[in-house]
Design an enzyme around this catalytic site. Structure first.
Site, PDB file in Angstrom:
ATOM      1  N   ASN A 213     -15.435 -42.579 -48.273  1.00 23.63           N
ATOM      2  CA  ASN A 213     -16.354 -41.683 -48.977  1.00 23.63           C
ATOM      3  C   ASN A 213     -17.316 -41.021 -47.994  1.00 23.63           C
ATOM      4  O   ASN A 213     -17.508 -41.483 -46.867  1.00 23.63           O
ATOM      5  CB  ASN A 213     -17.144 -42.459 -50.026  1.00 23.63           C
ATOM      6  CG  ASN A 213     -17.920 -43.613 -49.407  1.00 23.63           C
ATOM      7  OD1 ASN A 213     -17.395 -44.344 -48.582  1.00 23.63           O
ATOM      8  ND2 ASN A 213     -19.167 -43.773 -49.806  1.00 23.63           N
ATOM      9  N   TYR A 255     -15.740 -45.750 -42.131  1.00 21.71           N
ATOM     10  CA  TYR A 255     -16.981 -44.976 -42.185  1.00 21.71           C
ATOM     11  C   TYR A 255     -16.862 -43.628 -41.475  1.00 21.71           C
ATOM     12  O   TYR A 255     -17.453 -42.641 -41.920  1.00 21.71           O
ATOM     13  CB  TYR A 255     -18.122 -45.786 -41.558  1.00 21.71           C
ATOM     14  CG  TYR A 255     -19.409 -45.002 -41.437  1.00 21.71           C
ATOM     15  CD1 TYR A 255     -20.298 -44.939 -42.496  1.00 21.71           C
ATOM     16  CD2 TYR A 255     -19.718 -44.301 -40.272  1.00 21.71           C
ATOM     17  CE1 TYR A 255     -21.468 -44.203 -42.417  1.00 21.71           C
ATOM     18  CE2 TYR A 255     -20.888 -43.563 -40.177  1.00 21.71           C
ATOM     19  CZ  TYR A 255     -21.750 -43.516 -41.246  1.00 21.71           C
ATOM     20  OH  TYR A 255     -22.900 -42.779 -41.153  1.00 21.71           O
ATOM     21  N   LEU A 551     -42.594 -37.396  -0.320  1.00 19.71           N
ATOM     22  CA  LEU A 551     -43.759 -38.210  -0.654  1.00 19.71           C
ATOM     23  C   LEU A 551     -44.102 -39.188   0.452  1.00 19.71           C
ATOM     24  O   LEU A 551     -45.259 -39.562   0.620  1.00 19.71           O
ATOM     25  CB  LEU A 551     -43.503 -38.975  -1.958  1.00 19.71           C
ATOM     26  CG  LEU A 551     -43.282 -38.129  -3.218  1.00 19.71           C
ATOM     27  CD1 LEU A 551     -42.990 -39.031  -4.406  1.00 19.71           C
ATOM     28  CD2 LEU A 551     -44.484 -37.254  -3.494  1.00 19.71           C
ATOM     29  N   GLY A 554     -40.423 -44.155   5.994  1.00 21.23           N
ATOM     30  CA  GLY A 554     -40.599 -45.408   6.706  1.00 21.23           C
ATOM     31  C   GLY A 554     -39.489 -45.600   7.710  1.00 21.23           C
ATOM     32  O   GLY A 554     -38.811 -44.650   8.123  1.00 21.23           O
ATOM     33  N   PHE A 556     -36.595 -47.096   7.458  1.00 24.18           N
ATOM     34  CA  PHE A 556     -35.203 -47.011   7.032  1.00 24.18           C
ATOM     35  C   PHE A 556     -34.926 -45.898   6.029  1.00 24.18           C
ATOM     36  O   PHE A 556     -33.774 -45.675   5.679  1.00 24.18           O
ATOM     37  CB  PHE A 556     -34.762 -48.346   6.413  1.00 24.18           C
ATOM     38  CG  PHE A 556     -34.855 -49.500   7.356  1.00 24.18           C
ATOM     39  CD1 PHE A 556     -34.133 -49.513   8.531  1.00 24.18           C
ATOM     40  CD2 PHE A 556     -35.696 -50.558   7.081  1.00 24.18           C
ATOM     41  CE1 PHE A 556     -34.232 -50.582   9.407  1.00 24.18           C
ATOM     42  CE2 PHE A 556     -35.798 -51.627   7.945  1.00 24.18           C
ATOM     43  CZ  PHE A 556     -35.066 -51.647   9.121  1.00 24.18           C
ATOM     44  N   LYS A 590     -35.567 -42.223  -3.919  1.00 18.37           N
ATOM     45  CA  LYS A 590     -35.665 -43.066  -2.734  1.00 18.37           C
ATOM     46  C   LYS A 590     -34.329 -42.984  -2.000  1.00 18.37           C
ATOM     47  O   LYS A 590     -33.280 -43.289  -2.563  1.00 18.37           O
ATOM     48  CB  LYS A 590     -35.976 -44.505  -3.122  1.00 18.37           C
ATOM     49  CG  LYS A 590     -37.274 -44.674  -3.891  1.00 18.37           C
ATOM     50  CD  LYS A 590     -37.538 -46.141  -4.189  1.00 18.37           C
ATOM     51  CE  LYS A 590     -38.825 -46.332  -4.957  1.00 18.37           C
ATOM     52  NZ  LYS A 590     -39.114 -47.762  -5.191  1.00 18.37           N
ATOM     53  N   ASP A 694     -47.931 -55.222  -5.044  1.00 16.52           N
ATOM     54  CA  ASP A 694     -48.733 -54.072  -4.618  1.00 16.52           C
ATOM     55  C   ASP A 694     -49.332 -53.357  -5.825  1.00 16.52           C
ATOM     56  O   ASP A 694     -49.265 -52.139  -5.934  1.00 16.52           O
ATOM     57  CB  ASP A 694     -47.879 -53.111  -3.790  1.00 16.52           C
ATOM     58  CG  ASP A 694     -48.719 -52.076  -3.036  1.00 16.52           C
ATOM     59  OD1 ASP A 694     -49.953 -52.247  -2.988  1.00 16.52           O
ATOM     60  OD2 ASP A 694     -48.146 -51.106  -2.524  1.00 16.52           O
TER      61      ASP A 694
END
Length: 842
Positions: A213, A255, A551, A554, A556, A590, A694
């Site tokens: 239905n 359904y 932003l 470092g 690595f 990152k 941090d």
């Protein structure tokens, strides 16, 4: 469903006006891409289209149910009763497909405490007949908010096709409520406003009834016919090969399909009538049908369609007969069947689908069509030439000439040919542009030069990136009152006992993160921890990332601010609440350098695995990864208003008794609301035994007007906050002014040390980030002060009480800085304390 037809009309005026119609058929996928914010928050929906049954005052009018301005939300004039008769109404002026809704309570700069715990939705396609939305199980009450600041999103299953929507807030008792809302979806370009069809039947299989239905139909049912509404034939859910299996959970077998039995229907065809908003030109009909022939189900053998140009006009004659190809009918797979309609104009269609077996099961019906009588010239000059991606359905503007309808087949053919050529040119341009991006990203895999990335990958935009320099005053401003602990005078630096290491360098770096010098976010997640079985993150295509700003960097890797131009085009990406169609999504990327060591790569992948488990409203979300090739990347949310330190440092505390000034203000209740959100996020992290390492305002991101705070970990990689970190012999860097004494001296990081950092973060916030913690101490003196905590001889120095800070809240800070980590409060207690303080301060 949602993949039903969209259209695009392009009118060209070269030396004479030639009207062309170019229909565009969207990809027939699920409704996942139809989830754009429709514009309550950003004003795309104007205030005049937002009305209500009543309002408490001018400052809580209906228009404040969008932005939260005025007194913070829409609030009805009286208390809400359980029956719910007050409503907030949004008029979208045209039919829209609505996939989800979002609600919030009243913010009012931290003063509001009213929100709706539940609500009902009613909608209308014509402004006269109103329909109550119900979920797939017949429930009409939608669960709402538990507080004023969290955004609660609710998927609409089934989705809504409507022009007007009303929110009815509910309550389990007589009480005051307030509400802010947002709608998510897209324009219903298909134009279908109702279909009429026989009621579906029940198939009796051994031991299992299969209900075929139309359970979500929102029209009327009489004498075995459903009419005046829409339902599962256009809800965007495509049924699978086995009609017993369903894509939705907790629903009954069958359904996904609407089905009819030839025997029960008593005739050889199923008649379905389709009513559209206005006349259209129909090119194609696509029907998704089941073909489980082993159980007596086959696709229809043919279709006969009649066309009615208008409600009062006669049906076309003769009927258009469309046979169905018989290839692969032995294949039991469900399939879309495309039927050409020959460019017939109509507002109403009636189609007979002829049985080929005992049962006929249909999941979706969609149309490729174009609006009729909708032409105007677009003069192609250097100033207004549209790109192919900008073509959209348009309506005539006042003053522009409207061409007369030309039903000539020649004009239609010319229009289609020119449209196809333009579409091919657009596709070729997109392919070449993507190849160009891939070459540029290939270069980025090597040197990752920020200048090169900006030159080749940036595009003009209106994004505001916080780039301000940050400085601290050498002396703190005087605060009234004397704290119960020693003031911040530079202490003498006695030598530490030989048994205590001066720096815990060997133990402090265990997960270096992407920047090489990071020491944040090292968890102790066990396999039995909540969220340990997180779903794998989607692999995002690199070409979708447009680099905006570096932003930080470092040893690595690097951290870049990027944007994704069309996040809704990435079906695997769960983009955040406030993304709208045409708006880029800001993300932080990152990137690990390709030449990083094996240990750094392992740490990077470990960090990805950890962050993928963190799903909380107050934690920055990891959205996806690029790990199929170098350089490895992880993509996280980035809040458009930047970090909390920058946000607060440019404001002053609201003083209603003092003189007014032009500097932005913030109230004490708003500060406590923000702190409560940070405590809530940390409570979630501590429940997973996750140690952040941090926590500070620089690592809490803000979404501006909503003041929705999320905890992140970018601060250490940003040059802006280099002064907040102390470098140990040229290697690891530590945020010593936020660290507990046991972290500095023994390298012992726990949830209790995060509690210490939270106390410092709370001190920053109540000082409106106007100075650095222990600003009159050198880094060496801060470390020596940690030694005083270790010796516990009463000579340790505490941060003094900010002027705005009540004594009870300052005592909470001091408890966070207790020498004995076991006596520090838990984040659950802190969150409860701040929530109660927020309520008392309102």
């Amino acid at each position: 469903g949602i993949f039903c037809v969209g259209e695009c009309f392009l009118s060209l005026s070269l030396s004479l006006s030639l009207s062309l119609s170019l229909p565009i058929s969207p990809n027939p996928s699920s409704t996942a891409q139809c989830r754009y914010a429709l514009g309550m928050e950003d004003g795309t929906i104007p205030d005049s289209d937002i009305t209500a049954s009543s309002a408490w005052s001018d400052s809580t009018e209906a228009k404040h149910g969008s932005t939260g301005e005025g007194d913070g939300a829409w609030c009805p004039a009286g208390a809400v009763f359980p029956s719910g008769s007050e409503y907030l109404q949004i008029d979208l002026h045209k039919l829209h497909f609505l996939a989800l809704v979002g609600t919030q309570g009243r913010h009012a700069d931290g003063h509001g405490q009213e929100f709706a715990r539940s609500y009902r939705l009613r909608y209308s396609r014509d402004g006269e007949k109103w329909i109550t939305w119900k979920d797939r199980w017949g429930q009409d009450v939608v669960s709402g908010n538990e507080n004023t600041y969290d955004i609660v999103l609710k998927d609409l299953g089934p989705p809504i096709v409507a022009r007007m929507v009303r929110f009815y807030p509910l309550a389990d008792r007589v009480m005051s409520v307030c509400l802010r809302v947002e709608l998510y979806g897209c324009v219903w370009d298909d134009g279908l406003k109702a279909y009429t069809a026989p009621v579906g039947h029940v198939m009796q299989l051994p031991g299992m009834p299969v209900y075929l239905n139309d359970s979500t139909y929102d029209g009327s049912t009489e004498q075995g016919m459903q009419f005046g509404g829409l339902g599962q034939l256009c809800d965007g859910v495509l049924g699978g090969d086995d009609f017993i299996q369903t894509k939705e959970l907790r629903v009954w077998p069958g359904y996904d399909y609407l089905g009819w039995s030839r025997e029960a229907l008593g005739q050889g065809s199923v008649d379905i009538e389709f009513h559209f908003e206005r006349p259209r030109v129909f090119h194609n009909m696509q029907v998704h049908s089941n073909n489980r022939h082993t159980q007596g189900v086959r696709v229809f053998s043919k279709v006969e369609c009649l066309f009615k140009p208008g409600i009062l006009q006669p049906w076309s004659s003769p009927a258009l007969t469309l046979p169905v190809p018989l290839e692969d009918l032995k294949d039991p797979s469900s399939r879309p069947i495309s039927l050409p309609l020959g460019g017939q104009p109509a507002q109403i269609l009636r189609c007979k689908f002829y049985f080929a077996d005992r049962w006929l099961l249909i999941s979706e019906i969609s149309f490729l069509s174009g609006r009729k009588l909708l032409f105007f010239p677009l003069f192609l000059s250097s100033n207004n030439t549209a790109r192919p991606s900008e073509f959209a359905a348009v309506t005539p503007r006042p003053g522009l000439p409207v061409a007369k309808d030309d039903s000539s087949n020649t004009a239609i053919l010319i229009g289609c040919l020119v449209g196809i050529i333009l579409l091919l040119l657009a596709v070729i341009a997109v392919i070449l542009w993507r190849q160009y991006w891939k070459k540029i990203l290939g270069k980025a895999q090597g040197s990752l030069s920020s200048d090169e990335l900006r030159v080749h990958l940036s595009v003009p935009s209106d994004n505001v990136v916080i780039n301000n320099t940050h400085s601290y005053s050498s002396q703190p401003p005087p605060y009234p009152g004397s704290p119960p602990y020693p003031s911040l005078s530079p202490p003498v630096s006695p030598p530490l006992p030989p048994s205590v290491p001066h720096y815990a360098e060997a133990d402090i770096v265990s997960l270096q993160g992407v920047s090489g010098n990071n020491t944040y976010a090292v968890p102790a997640l066990a396999s039995s921890s909540p969220g340990a079985d997180a779903a794998p993150l989607p692999e995002l295509p690199r070409q979708c990332l447009i680099f905006k700003e570096k932003l930080g960097e470092g040893q690595f890797g690097e951290v870049h601010l990027c944007e994704i131009e069309n996040p809704q085009d990435l079906p695997t990406l769960e983009f955040p609440f406030n993304v709208r169609k045409g708006r880029p999504l800001l993300v932080a990327v990152k990137i690990l350098r390709p030449d990083a060591s094996k240990n750094a790569r392992n740490d990077f992948l470990k960090e990805v695995k950890i962050l993928s488990r963190l799903k909380d409203p107050n934690i920055i979300r990891l959205l996806g990864v690029c790990v199929s090739s170098d350089p490895l990347c992880m993509v996280t949310e980035y809040m458009e208003c930047g970090d909390l330190n920058q946000y607060l440092s440019h404001r002053v505390l609201l003083d209603k008794t003092g003189p007014s000034h032009n500097t932005p203000t913030i109230s004490y209740p708003a500060l406590i609301s923000m702190a409560s959100q940070i405590a809530s996020g940390m409570k979630f992290l501590s429940s997973l035994n996750f140690v952040h390492r941090d926590l500070a305002t620089r690592n809490c991101l803000d979404r501006g007007g909503e003041r929705h705070i999320k905890i992140a970990d970018f601060g250490m990689s940003r040059n802006l906050y280099a002064g907040d970190y102390y470098r140990i012999q040229g290697r690891a860097v530590l945020p010593i002014r936020w660290m507990a004494w046991e972290c500095i001296l023994m390298g012992k990081f726990t949830t209790a040390s995060d509690v210490w950092a939270f106390g410092v973060t709370l001190w920053e916030m109540l000082s409106i980030c106007q100075e650095q913690p222990y600003c009159n101490l050198t880094d060496e003196q801060v470390i020596d002060n940690a030694g005083e905590f270790f010796r516990d001889q009463g000579r340790q120095v505490y941060l003094s009480r900010p002027a705005v800070c009540p004594q009870g809240l300052y005592e909470l800070m001091l408890s966070c800085w207790n020498r004995d980590c076991k006596l520090r409060p838990t984040f659950a207690y802190i969150h409860s304390f701040l929530t109660e303080d927020q309520m008392n301060s309102c």
